[in-house]
Write a protein that holds these residues in place. Structure first.
Motif, PDB file in Angstrom:
ATOM      1  N   PRO A  89       0.818  -1.210   0.000  1.00 33.58           N
ATOM      2  CA  PRO A  89       0.000   0.000   0.000  1.00 33.58           C
ATOM      3  C   PRO A  89       0.855   1.264   0.000  1.00 33.58           C
ATOM      4  O   PRO A  89       1.977   1.284   0.504  1.00 33.58           O
ATOM      5  CB  PRO A  89      -0.805  -0.130   1.297  1.00 33.58           C
ATOM      6  CG  PRO A  89      -0.819  -1.588   1.596  1.00 33.58           C
ATOM      7  CD  PRO A  89       0.508  -2.101   1.120  1.00 33.58           C
ATOM      8  N   GLU A  90       0.277   2.317  -0.551  1.00 30.68           N
ATOM      9  CA  GLU A  90       0.987   3.596  -0.653  1.00 30.68           C
ATOM     10  C   GLU A  90       1.469   4.082   0.713  1.00 30.68           C
ATOM     11  O   GLU A  90       2.601   4.571   0.857  1.00 30.68           O
ATOM     12  CB  GLU A  90       0.060   4.629  -1.291  1.00 30.68           C
ATOM     13  CG  GLU A  90       0.591   6.049  -1.294  1.00 30.68           C
ATOM     14  CD  GLU A  90       1.858   6.228  -2.101  1.00 30.68           C
ATOM     15  OE1 GLU A  90       2.599   7.181  -1.841  1.00 30.68           O
ATOM     16  OE2 GLU A  90       2.113   5.399  -2.999  1.00 30.68           O
ATOM     17  N   TRP A  91       0.630   3.962   1.752  1.00 36.05           N
ATOM     18  CA  TRP A  91       1.039   4.481   3.055  1.00 36.05           C
ATOM     19  C   TRP A  91       2.215   3.709   3.625  1.00 36.05           C
ATOM     20  O   TRP A  91       3.059   4.274   4.330  1.00 36.05           O
ATOM     21  CB  TRP A  91      -0.132   4.494   4.038  1.00 36.05           C
ATOM     22  CG  TRP A  91      -0.583   3.156   4.546  1.00 36.05           C
ATOM     23  CD1 TRP A  91      -1.517   2.342   3.983  1.00 36.05           C
ATOM     24  CD2 TRP A  91      -0.127   2.488   5.730  1.00 36.05           C
ATOM     25  NE1 TRP A  91      -1.668   1.203   4.743  1.00 36.05           N
ATOM     26  CE2 TRP A  91      -0.838   1.263   5.819  1.00 36.05           C
ATOM     27  CE3 TRP A  91       0.803   2.803   6.722  1.00 36.05           C
ATOM     28  CZ2 TRP A  91      -0.633   0.360   6.847  1.00 36.05           C
ATOM     29  CZ3 TRP A  91       0.999   1.895   7.765  1.00 36.05           C
ATOM     30  CH2 TRP A  91       0.280   0.691   7.815  1.00 36.05           C
ATOM     31  N   VAL A  92       2.311   2.417   3.283  1.00 34.31           N
ATOM     32  CA  VAL A  92       3.449   1.618   3.732  1.00 34.31           C
ATOM     33  C   VAL A  92       4.711   2.048   2.990  1.00 34.31           C
ATOM     34  O   VAL A  92       5.791   2.172   3.584  1.00 34.31           O
ATOM     35  CB  VAL A  92       3.186   0.114   3.528  1.00 34.31           C
ATOM     36  CG1 VAL A  92       4.426  -0.700   3.908  1.00 34.31           C
ATOM     37  CG2 VAL A  92       1.989  -0.334   4.351  1.00 34.31           C
ATOM     38  N   ALA A 129      -0.769 -13.433  12.561  1.00 32.71           N
ATOM     39  CA  ALA A 129      -1.861 -13.070  13.463  1.00 32.71           C
ATOM     40  C   ALA A 129      -2.763 -12.020  12.823  1.00 32.71           C
ATOM     41  O   ALA A 129      -3.980 -12.036  13.002  1.00 32.71           O
ATOM     42  CB  ALA A 129      -1.291 -12.546  14.780  1.00 32.71           C
ATOM     43  N   ALA A 130      -2.157 -11.099  12.073  1.00 25.50           N
ATOM     44  CA  ALA A 130      -2.933 -10.050  11.416  1.00 25.50           C
ATOM     45  C   ALA A 130      -3.802 -10.613  10.301  1.00 25.50           C
ATOM     46  O   ALA A 130      -4.920 -10.136  10.064  1.00 25.50           O
ATOM     47  CB  ALA A 130      -2.005  -8.974  10.850  1.00 25.50           C
ATOM     48  N   ASP A 131      -3.322 -11.659   9.616  1.00 19.42           N
ATOM     49  CA  ASP A 131      -4.084 -12.261   8.517  1.00 19.42           C
ATOM     50  C   ASP A 131      -3.710 -13.736   8.406  1.00 19.42           C
ATOM     51  O   ASP A 131      -2.771 -14.102   7.703  1.00 19.42           O
ATOM     52  CB  ASP A 131      -3.788 -11.539   7.203  1.00 19.42           C
ATOM     53  CG  ASP A 131      -4.611 -12.104   6.044  1.00 19.42           C
ATOM     54  OD1 ASP A 131      -5.435 -13.018   6.272  1.00 19.42           O
ATOM     55  OD2 ASP A 131      -4.422 -11.627   4.907  1.00 19.42           O
ATOM     56  N   LEU A 234      -4.464   0.231  11.335  1.00 22.95           N
ATOM     57  CA  LEU A 234      -4.437  -1.107  10.739  1.00 22.95           C
ATOM     58  C   LEU A 234      -4.289  -1.054   9.222  1.00 22.95           C
ATOM     59  O   LEU A 234      -3.555  -1.841   8.624  1.00 22.95           O
ATOM     60  CB  LEU A 234      -5.728  -1.862  11.098  1.00 22.95           C
ATOM     61  CG  LEU A 234      -5.814  -2.443  12.508  1.00 22.95           C
ATOM     62  CD1 LEU A 234      -7.184  -3.079  12.716  1.00 22.95           C
ATOM     63  CD2 LEU A 234      -4.714  -3.468  12.738  1.00 22.95           C
ATOM     64  N   TRP A 235      -5.023  -0.122   8.586  1.00 26.36           N
ATOM     65  CA  TRP A 235      -5.057  -0.104   7.127  1.00 26.36           C
ATOM     66  C   TRP A 235      -4.580   1.206   6.518  1.00 26.36           C
ATOM     67  O   TRP A 235      -4.658   1.400   5.322  1.00 26.36           O
ATOM     68  CB  TRP A 235      -6.495  -0.381   6.641  1.00 26.36           C
ATOM     69  CG  TRP A 235      -7.055  -1.644   7.200  1.00 26.36           C
ATOM     70  CD1 TRP A 235      -8.047  -1.768   8.123  1.00 26.36           C
ATOM     71  CD2 TRP A 235      -6.633  -2.975   6.909  1.00 26.36           C
ATOM     72  NE1 TRP A 235      -8.276  -3.077   8.430  1.00 26.36           N
ATOM     73  CE2 TRP A 235      -7.426  -3.853   7.687  1.00 26.36           C
ATOM     74  CE3 TRP A 235      -5.671  -3.520   6.065  1.00 26.36           C
ATOM     75  CZ2 TRP A 235      -7.276  -5.233   7.652  1.00 26.36           C
ATOM     76  CZ3 TRP A 235      -5.513  -4.896   6.027  1.00 26.36           C
ATOM     77  CH2 TRP A 235      -6.314  -5.735   6.810  1.00 26.36           C
TER      78      TRP A 235
END
Length: 278
Positions: A89-92, A129-131, A234-235
């Motif tokens: 993702p862009e924010w990452v 754990a997250a997915d 989270l997202w």
């Protein structure tokens, strides 16, 4: 090392906002110059969208920027327009880009060991754990990326890294006792690096200046004095770069350091937690 397009876009936005405010030009006037909505100017200045070079030139002319400074800004704009191929993702991408460029990083975490200090097993455990449905190959790709990011701590030009960890981060047993023991041992190892400072905020300290709020302050070498605060969700993530807000977070971080155990006391507390896992 070349800066990532994402970081360059954030830098370009900050510079365009600074120049506009310095020239006494409103966002409405800037939007009229580009024949666009004010929201576009806000997104450009927030580093949330790319801008054509012709539009950059038009804004620089409106702001009365001289030829030398205009060429520097246009160079940043050209870098910002380069394409990236990372499947994240862009924010990452923005976060990783800031991390790679920062001269100084100050991080406060509540119940999670920061990515720069994680072991591979710890990273695998929190990723799964997250997915739980995530493809194992994708998990390993993320582990490899994090390992590459960590290499900078022992490179020729490491950042100055200050980390304050809430005690919850060393008490929450992630991945089982063996994984957590290895993780705590890694914390002690990294804390010995001359460019790393690690402090623990013990439960006994009671309330503190950042209750419920984890954040990271990145201080960038270019432009001098530039800094960005990142608040992760989270997202998505929120990027704060106005000097008054960055200054407020920096003050809070200093207060956290003052309330936390010193580095020697923190090491002893981590050693105690390791002993309790055996």
């Amino acid at each position: 090392m070349a800066q990532s397009p994402t970081v360059r876009r954030l830098q370009l936005g900050r510079e365009l906002r600074r120049l506009r405010e310095q020239a006494g030009v409103s966002r409405d006037d800037a939007a009229a110059e580009l024949e666009c909505g004010v929201s576009k100017i806000s997104k450009i200045e927030g580093g949330k969208m790319t801008i054509a070079l012709a539009e950059v030139k038009a804004l620089l002319a409106l702001y009365g920027v001289d030829a030398d400074e205009s060429e520097q800004i246009l160079g940043v704009a050209r870098e910002a327009r380069k394409r990236v191929t990372h499947r994240v993702p862009e924010w990452v991408r923005a976060y990783v880009g800031l991390e790679a460029e920062a001269a100084e990083i100050k991080a406060f975490q509540i119940d999670l060991v920061p990515g720069l200090l994680q072991t591979e097993a710890y990273t695998r455990a929190i990723t799964k754990a997250a997915d739980p449905t995530r493809d194992p190959a994708e998990v390993e790709r993320l582990v490899a990326i994090r390992r590459e990011r960590q290499a900078r701590l022992q490179s020729d030009s490491p950042p100055q890294l200050w980390v304050v960890l809430d005690e919850a981060a060393i008490r929450r047993v992630v991945g089982g006792p063996a994984v957590m023991r290895e993780q705590l041992e890694r914390l002690l190892e990294v804390a010995r690096l001359p460019t790393v400072s690690l402090q623990l905020m013990p439960f006994a300290a009671g309330s503190h200046a950042a209750m419920g709020t984890a954040f990271t302050v990145f201080r960038l070498p270019d432009p001098p004095g530039g800094a960005v605060v990142v608040l992760e969700g989270l997202w998505s993530a929120e990027y704060v770069d106005r000097s008054q807000q960055v200054g407020a977070y920096s003050v809070v971080f200093d207060r956290l350091c003052a309330s936390a155990l010193d580095e020697q006391g923190s090491a002893r507390a981590i050693e105690k937690a390791i002993g309790e896992l055996r």
